[in-house]
Scaffold this active site. Structure first.
Site, mmCIF file in Angstrom:
data_model
loop_
_atom_site.group_PDB
_atom_site.id
_atom_site.type_symbol
_atom_site.label_atom_id
_atom_site.label_comp_id
_atom_site.label_asym_id
_atom_site.label_seq_id
_atom_site.Cartn_x
_atom_site.Cartn_y
_atom_site.Cartn_z
ATOM 1 N N GLU A 168 0.817 -1.213 0.000
ATOM 2 C CA GLU A 168 0.000 0.000 0.000
ATOM 3 C C GLU A 168 0.854 1.268 0.000
ATOM 4 O O GLU A 168 0.810 2.070 0.949
ATOM 5 C CB GLU A 168 -0.957 0.001 1.194
ATOM 6 C CG GLU A 168 -2.037 -1.043 1.071
ATOM 7 C CD GLU A 168 -3.177 -0.846 2.078
ATOM 8 O OE1 GLU A 168 -2.971 -0.152 3.080
ATOM 9 O OE2 GLU A 168 -4.266 -1.397 1.833
ATOM 10 N N GLU A 181 -6.565 -7.598 -0.752
ATOM 11 C CA GLU A 181 -6.989 -7.555 0.648
ATOM 12 C C GLU A 181 -8.430 -7.088 0.758
ATOM 13 O O GLU A 181 -8.858 -6.184 0.036
ATOM 14 C CB GLU A 181 -6.160 -6.546 1.453
ATOM 15 C CG GLU A 181 -4.744 -6.908 1.721
ATOM 16 C CD GLU A 181 -4.066 -5.827 2.565
ATOM 17 O OE1 GLU A 181 -4.775 -5.124 3.307
ATOM 18 O OE2 GLU A 181 -2.854 -5.678 2.456
HETATM 19 C C1 GLA Z 1 -4.159 -2.440 4.907
HETATM 20 C C2 GLA Z 1 -2.796 -3.085 5.002
HETATM 21 C C3 GLA Z 1 -2.788 -4.352 5.802
HETATM 22 C C4 GLA Z 1 -3.660 -4.224 7.009
HETATM 23 C C5 GLA Z 1 -5.037 -3.822 6.588
HETATM 24 C C6 GLA Z 1 -6.013 -3.750 7.723
HETATM 25 O O1 GLA Z 1 -4.867 -2.911 3.852
HETATM 26 O O2 GLA Z 1 -2.231 -3.323 3.755
HETATM 27 O O3 GLA Z 1 -1.453 -4.622 6.161
HETATM 28 O O4 GLA Z 1 -3.122 -3.285 7.872
HETATM 29 O O5 GLA Z 1 -4.970 -2.555 6.013
HETATM 30 O O6 GLA Z 1 -7.291 -3.395 7.279
#
Ligand code: GLA
Ligand code: GLA
Length: 708
Positions: A157, A318
């Site tokens: 991210e 995710e």
């Molecule tokens: C983001 C991060 C993950 C985790 C999620 C929790 O997507 O990439 O590592 O922290 O948030 O929702």
């Protein structure tokens, strides 16, 4: 699964990928075998490993302590589970910060952020980049040939917590970037409007990032800094990608985006991603969670399209299997919501459905974030839903790799977004809210849309919607004009086509590049205060012709029938009145026909919404943001003109989207809903023949084989 992940020389991911982030380093080794057994039970075939493992992989510089990871990968590989292997560089370990405190990022107001969370790095800091590339290189050397590794996952991210850094290292890199862009200081002064507020620079050293200033920082400076900052993060990604490619030339490489995240110009990143991946966390408390997540899916597919392969599948990297832990109130997903949103991702082109994370953590900042395997263990609703979804996704293997084709596009451009939301404008506008307003009626009518870059080819579309595209290049302006000239229908909103890429006004009346196309000239803006509404009068008899005649017959056939209406049946015609919000343009007609006029205020009687034939196509213009029903009617009318099927029989809260030969029908409702499918079809999820009448249970879904 997309070709990239099903290569013969390694663990193949067959069908739809399913799994999540797996962080075995948080658990004693004795649990790993149980993890793998339960993964198999749940139908998991793809996990992301190592994303936050830097301190465990490299407790000190110049080494790789990877014996534990060898054992994890071997276990997964033996069970036939593919691995999306993280480079581990998203959270620098304490030893690196101690040795190089200058890597810590600095905010616009000069605060240096401390370690103790994650992503505490300045993307321009040479020591950070060197350390990250060193780790990526060591990982690639060790695991390039590991048969379980199907994909590489660089960092995590990018920009999520620190989208830009304002330290001296960043300032120096920004100056170098500006020199490259402008060549001469005079060109920068011209572009940034140096004559305004005495900002002419006489030496490059005087130029700074747009740090917190007494009042509005120069908007052109802010725009260039946004471009620069997105580019610095891309440079970090590319450096790691190169290290991987040096060891594993053909290995697919990805990183996870965040949908409509403002700081990263995903269209510029697209070409360097072998697999486009997204993280999607709609708030279950939002009644339109499914609409926002659909937008996220469609954007991700569009990013993949821009990289040159229309219809190329993407990965939902995710989502939360249940609640998250980072909102003020973390509402759980409703029963079935995890499944419905997962099927939505597949319907919209996703070839893998992964969650954060496999096993809910017992310690640390995310211990109250749901996991596929919750604290309660397997005797839990979450686990039952996880195993059921695994079985469902297994049945959807025939869908993997199929393309989603959109006939309509919403134009989207990060550069315009950055410029649009600057702090010195006629009114604050929130692009995502505007996109959502235009996306909603299309979504509800079963019209699949791409989010297309304004300079990208529009030839696949019949309708192009342009919501507040404030900044347009000459090429983009010409692209839209030509689309209409060649027979396309365009629908352009207020505050579009206002500035050029240097953020300088296009003079002579708005929107300068599209006045001829639209048959009008906007003389000035009259934005409405928050919450204010202006009544609109429909112009009787306006825009009849094809629009009144409903839509093109559905020649593609396929499951799902019922009433297929055009601008009529259920959508409001222009003869009815309506209301506008947010904005008013003061419009002078130059050939356009008014569809709505302002009914009150000092603009009473003047045009608010117009239509103009142009070439073989036509252009609608919205000088205000109509209420939902009125906007729906206008979008339906535009679809009618464009020959796009605009369904009026889809019950609210039900989603219909076609992928390849399959029609996904997904309910996001808490209660059962009756459907008329127009005939009998085979449901891939149950292998039952369903229809023509069908009842979908709460958050139920059908995946129907098209009857062509
Ligand atoms: C983001 C991060 C993950 C985790 C999620 C929790 O997507 O990439 O590592 O922290 O948030 O929702
Ligand atoms: C103040 C300033 C001017 C100008 C106006 C704009 O009056 O003195 O320079 O910025 O505000 O309203």
């Amino acid at each position: 699964m997309s070709d990239a992940l099903s290569r013969p020389d390694r663990q193949a991911v067959r069908g739809i990928g399913y799994g999540g982030d797996y962080n075995p380093e948080q658990w004693p080794e004795s649990t790993w075998a149980q993890d793998v057994r339960l993964m198999t039970e749940a139908g998991v075939n793809l996990v992301t490993v190592g994303v936050f493992s830097w301190s465990r992989l490299q407790p000190a510089p110049g080494e790789l302590t990877a014996g534990w990871l060898d054992r994890v990968l071997d276990l997964l590989g033996a069970a036939g589970i593919g691995v999306d292997l993280g480079t581990g560089t998203a959270s620098p370990p304490p030893w690196l910060v101690a040795a190089h405190p200058e890597i810590l990022p600095v905010t616009a107001d000069g605060r240096r952020l401390a370690p103790g969370a994650r992503q505490h790095y300045c993307p321009s800091a040479p020591a950070f980049r060197a350390a990250a590339v060193d780790l990526a290189d060591r990982m690639a050397r060790r695991y390039a040939g590991h048969p379980a590794v199907v994909m590489w996952h660089v960092s995590n991210e990018y920009g999520c917590h620190v989208p830009a850094c304002y330290c001296e290292l960043s300032a120096a890199a920004f100056r170098a970037w500006l020199r490259e862009r402008y060549g001469e200081l005079g060109a920068l002064n011209e572009a940034w409007g140096g004559a305004v507020w005495s900002q002419d620079y006489t030496s490059w050293d005087q130029v700074q990032p747009p740090r917190t200033a007494p009042t509005y920082a120069n908007p052109a400076q802010q725009l260039d800094f946004a471009r620069f900052s997105s580019g610095e993060l891309l440079a970090c990604y590319l450096a790691e990608r190169e290290a991987i490619a040096a060891q594993a030339q053909h290995a697919p490489v990805t990183t996870n985006f965040m949908g409509f995240f403002r700081s990263l110009d995903q269209f510029r990143w697209a070409a360097d991603l072998d697999v486009v991946a997204v993280d999607s966390y709609p708030d279950p408390a939002d009644t339109e969670a499914h609409l926002l997540s659909a937008m996220t899916c469609d954007l991700t597919r569009s990013v993949a399209r821009l990289a040159g392969s229309p219809g190329r599948p993407w990965v939902l990297m995710e989502q939360a299997p249940n609640a998250v832990n980072w909102r003020a109130v973390n509402v759980p997903k409703a029963p079935g919501q995890y499944r419905a949103l997962s099927l939505q991702a597949v319907a919209r082109g996703g070839d893998a459905v992964l969650s954060f994370q496999w096993r809910a953590a017992a310690a640390g900042a995310e211990k109250f974030h749901s996991g596929m395997l919750p604290h309660a263990g397997t005797d839990s609703r979450t686990w039952r839903e996880v195993t059921e979804l695994g079985a469902d996704l297994g049945r959807l293997a025939p869908v993997a790799g199929a393309a989603v084709r959109a006939e309509a596009a919403l134009l989207h451009d990060w550069e315009s977004w950055w410029a649009l939301e600057a702090d010195s404008h006629p009114r604050q506008l929130h692009l995502v809210e505007l996109l959502r307003a235009f996306y909603r009626p299309l979504f509800e009518a079963g019209v699949t849309v791409d989010f297309a870059h304004p300079e990208s080819s529009l030839s696949a579309y019949r309708l192009v919607v342009v919501p507040a595209l404030y900044l347009v290049s000459d090429a983009a302006a010409e692209n839209v004009r030509r689309f209409a000239l060649d027979g396309g229908t365009v629908l352009i909103s207020f505050f579009s086509g206002i500035v050029d890429p240097r953020e300088r006004i296009r003079l002579g009346g708005y929107p300068a590049p599209w006045r001829e196309l639209l048959g009008l000239r906007v003389e000035e803006f009259a934005p409405l205060p928050s919450g204010a509404v202006v009544r609109l009068d429909g112009v009787p008899g306006a825009a009849r012709g094809r629009a009144g005649g409903g839509t093109r017959e559905d020649t593609r056939g396929g499951a799902g029938g019922g009433t297929r209406g055009g601008a009529g049946g259920g959508t409001r015609g222009t003869e009815a009145g309506g209301a506008g919000r947010v904005w008013q343009d003061v419009i002078g007609l130059r050939g356009a026909e008014p569809l709505f006029r302002y009914a009150e205020g000092h603009l009473a009687g003047q045009p608010a919404v117009t239509r103009h034939p142009y070439g073989r196509g036509e252009a609608f213009y919205l000088g205000t943001l109509p209420d939902r029903a009125t906007l729906r009617g206008l979008v339906a009318q535009a679809c009618g003109r464009a020959g796009i099927e605009f369904r009026t029989d889809v019950p609210p809260g039900v989603e219909m989207v076609r992928r390849g030969d399959h029609l996904f029908v997904i309910s996001h409702l808490d209660q059962p809903v009756e459907l008329d499918l127009g005939g009998k079809s085979l449901d891939l999820l149950t292998s039952d023949i369903v229809g023509p009448a069908a009842v979908l249970g709460p958050r139920g879904a059908l995946v129907l084989t098209a009857r062509d």
